[in-house]
Design a protein around this motif. Structure first.
Motif, short mmCIF file in Angstrom:
data_model
loop_
_atom_site.label_atom_id
_atom_site.label_comp_id
_atom_site.label_asym_id
_atom_site.label_seq_id
_atom_site.Cartn_x
_atom_site.Cartn_y
_atom_site.Cartn_z
N TYR A 8 0.82 -1.20 0.00
CA TYR A 8 0.00 0.00 0.00
C TYR A 8 0.86 1.27 0.00
N ILE A 9 1.90 1.30 0.84
CA ILE A 9 2.70 2.53 0.91
C ILE A 9 3.52 2.73 -0.37
N VAL A 10 3.96 1.64 -0.98
CA VAL A 10 4.68 1.76 -2.26
C VAL A 10 3.74 2.31 -3.33
N ALA A 11 2.49 1.84 -3.34
CA ALA A 11 1.52 2.31 -4.33
C ALA A 11 1.22 3.79 -4.15
N VAL A 12 1.06 4.24 -2.90
CA VAL A 12 0.80 5.66 -2.65
C VAL A 12 1.99 6.51 -3.06
N ALA A 13 3.20 6.04 -2.77
CA ALA A 13 4.41 6.78 -3.15
C ALA A 13 4.51 6.92 -4.66
N GLN A 14 4.05 5.92 -5.39
CA GLN A 14 4.11 5.97 -6.85
C GLN A 14 3.01 6.83 -7.43
N GLU A 15 1.82 6.74 -6.87
CA GLU A 15 0.66 7.43 -7.44
C GLU A 15 0.47 8.84 -6.91
N HIS A 16 1.05 9.14 -5.74
CA HIS A 16 0.86 10.46 -5.10
C HIS A 16 -0.62 10.76 -4.85
N HIS A 17 -1.40 9.70 -4.61
CA HIS A 17 -2.83 9.88 -4.42
C HIS A 17 -3.40 8.60 -3.79
N PHE A 18 -4.17 8.75 -2.72
CA PHE A 18 -4.69 7.58 -2.01
C PHE A 18 -5.74 6.84 -2.84
N GLY A 19 -6.59 7.60 -3.55
CA GLY A 19 -7.63 6.96 -4.35
C GLY A 19 -7.05 6.13 -5.48
N ARG A 20 -6.08 6.69 -6.21
CA ARG A 20 -5.46 5.95 -7.32
C ARG A 20 -4.69 4.74 -6.79
N ALA A 21 -4.02 4.93 -5.64
CA ALA A 21 -3.28 3.81 -5.05
C ALA A 21 -4.22 2.69 -4.66
N ALA A 22 -5.37 3.04 -4.12
CA ALA A 22 -6.35 2.03 -3.71
C ALA A 22 -6.85 1.25 -4.93
N ARG A 23 -7.15 1.97 -6.00
CA ARG A 23 -7.60 1.28 -7.22
C ARG A 23 -6.51 0.37 -7.77
N ARG A 24 -5.27 0.81 -7.68
CA ARG A 24 -4.16 0.00 -8.15
C ARG A 24 -4.02 -1.28 -7.34
N CYS A 25 -4.34 -1.19 -6.05
CA CYS A 25 -4.23 -2.35 -5.16
C CYS A 25 -5.53 -3.14 -5.06
N PHE A 26 -6.56 -2.70 -5.79
CA PHE A 26 -7.85 -3.38 -5.82
C PHE A 26 -8.51 -3.46 -4.45
N VAL A 27 -8.44 -2.35 -3.71
CA VAL A 27 -9.11 -2.24 -2.41
C VAL A 27 -9.82 -0.88 -2.36
N SER A 28 -10.68 -0.70 -1.37
CA SER A 28 -11.33 0.59 -1.20
C SER A 28 -10.34 1.57 -0.58
N GLN A 29 -10.60 2.87 -0.82
CA GLN A 29 -9.70 3.88 -0.26
C GLN A 29 -9.68 3.85 1.27
N PRO A 30 -10.84 3.69 1.96
CA PRO A 30 -10.78 3.60 3.42
C PRO A 30 -9.94 2.44 3.92
N THR A 31 -10.02 1.30 3.25
CA THR A 31 -9.21 0.14 3.65
C THR A 31 -7.73 0.46 3.57
N LEU A 32 -7.33 1.07 2.44
CA LEU A 32 -5.91 1.42 2.26
C LEU A 32 -5.48 2.47 3.27
N SER A 33 -6.29 3.52 3.46
CA SER A 33 -5.93 4.61 4.38
C SER A 33 -5.79 4.12 5.81
N ILE A 34 -6.72 3.27 6.25
CA ILE A 34 -6.67 2.74 7.62
C ILE A 34 -5.41 1.90 7.82
N ALA A 35 -5.08 1.07 6.82
CA ALA A 35 -3.90 0.21 6.93
C ALA A 35 -2.63 1.05 7.02
#
Length: 306
Positions: A8-35
């Motif tokens: 998750y943190i690698v995806a956010v660092a690459q995308e610079h956006h929590f929503g795009r990172a969540a979609r990339r990881c195939f999870v909801s944004q709240p799930t990614l943000s909480i983790a």
């Protein structure tokens, strides 16, 4: 701390956006943000600056994300070791190529690779060297075909071939009757170059110090430029200026468009290499890819077999 949180943190660092990172990881944004918040609390450090829409990695976060990438690569290696019987030549291979190589290598590489690794289709990306390098480091690419000079920590290169450059001039140009051209003579002419950011532009200029000095004095505003090799070829054919082409970009019918003249003495060349991460988990795939490239019938190059 889990591998999922690290992804998750690698995806956010690459995308610079929590929503795009969540979609990339195939999870909801709240799930990614909480983790990620849970991981930050565990580490007692903020990994990301959330003060704007464009999420920025903190200084501490940069170091942790870099280590996370290494951990994820090692985890992939463990999976590979646990299943050593799998065929490394099965499954897509993510290959990047610089713009000035891809159009000329790919048609012949695909045919060559089809015979040796028919179950290893290529996922391809054409781009500038610096973009391919970042994709390679992140693991978005398995390997990249680039030109030297190329040196990056954690990246291994293997030579593929050396490619000479030739001068191309419009029909009727006063260079047309010459047997050879010196680099110094280029500086006396209007020379079409690729746009900045393209490594072949730098290679041409480094081969002709007089031309490089002229470009520095004139500046980009007075420089004739083309966005691609194919565009430059047609501008030369139209009579706009002369240019320098790699051997693979020239065909036997080009004499109908423009004249091709060799350099005097030892021609300027570029070395094309295969770059990949150290400890890449599919070494047999790399071997098959390099062998397929060396078996490709590329025009005018000298393959590096050893």
């Amino acid at each position: 701390m889990t591998l999922t949180e690290l992804r998750y943190i690698v995806a956010v660092a690459q995308e610079h956006h929590f929503g795009r990172a969540a979609r990339r990881c195939f999870v909801s944004q709240p799930t990614l943000s909480i983790a990620i918040k849970k991981l930050e609390e565990e580490l007692s450090v903020s990994l990301f600056d959330r003060s704007s829409n464009d999420i920025i990695t903190t200084e501490a976060g940069e170091r942790i994300v870099a280590q996370a990438r290494r951990v994820l690569e090692e985890a992939d290696l463990i999976k590979h070791l646990a299943n050593e019987e799998q065929n490394e030549l099965e499954g897509a291979f993510k290959l990047g190529l610089i713009f000035t190589v891809a159009p000329y290598l790919l048609p012949k590489l695909i045919v060559s690779l089809r015979d040796t690794a028919p179950k290893m289709p290529l996922m391809l990306e054409e781009n500038y060297t610096y973009t391919l390098t970042e994709s390679l480091k992140r693991g978005d690419l398995d390997a990249a075909v680039v030109a030297e000079p190329f040196q990056e920590p954690g990246i291994v290169t293997e030579p593929l071939y050396d490619e000479p450059f030739f001068v191309i001039v419009p029909k009727g140009h006063h260079f047309e009757e010459l047997d050879a051209i010196t680099p110094q003579m280029l500086a006396e002419e209007q020379v079409l170059l690729l746009t900045e950011g393209n490594c072949m532009r730098d290679q041409v200029l480094s081969s002709c110090s007089e031309l490089a000095a002229k470009q520095k004095i004139q500046g980009l505003t007075n420089t004739l430029q083309g966005s691609s090799i194919n565009t430059i070829r047609h501008m030369v054919a139209s009579g706009l200026a002369i240019s320098v082409m790699p051997a693979t970009a020239l065909t036997e019918n080009d004499h109908l468009l423009f004249s091709i003249i060799p350099f005097e003495g030892t021609a300027p060349t570029r070395r094309v290499v295969l770059a990949y991460r150290r400890n890449f988990v599919r070494p047999k795939a790399l071997t098959a890819l390099r062998a397929a490239i060396l078996n490709s019938q590329l025009n005018g190059v000298s393959f590096v077999k050893d």
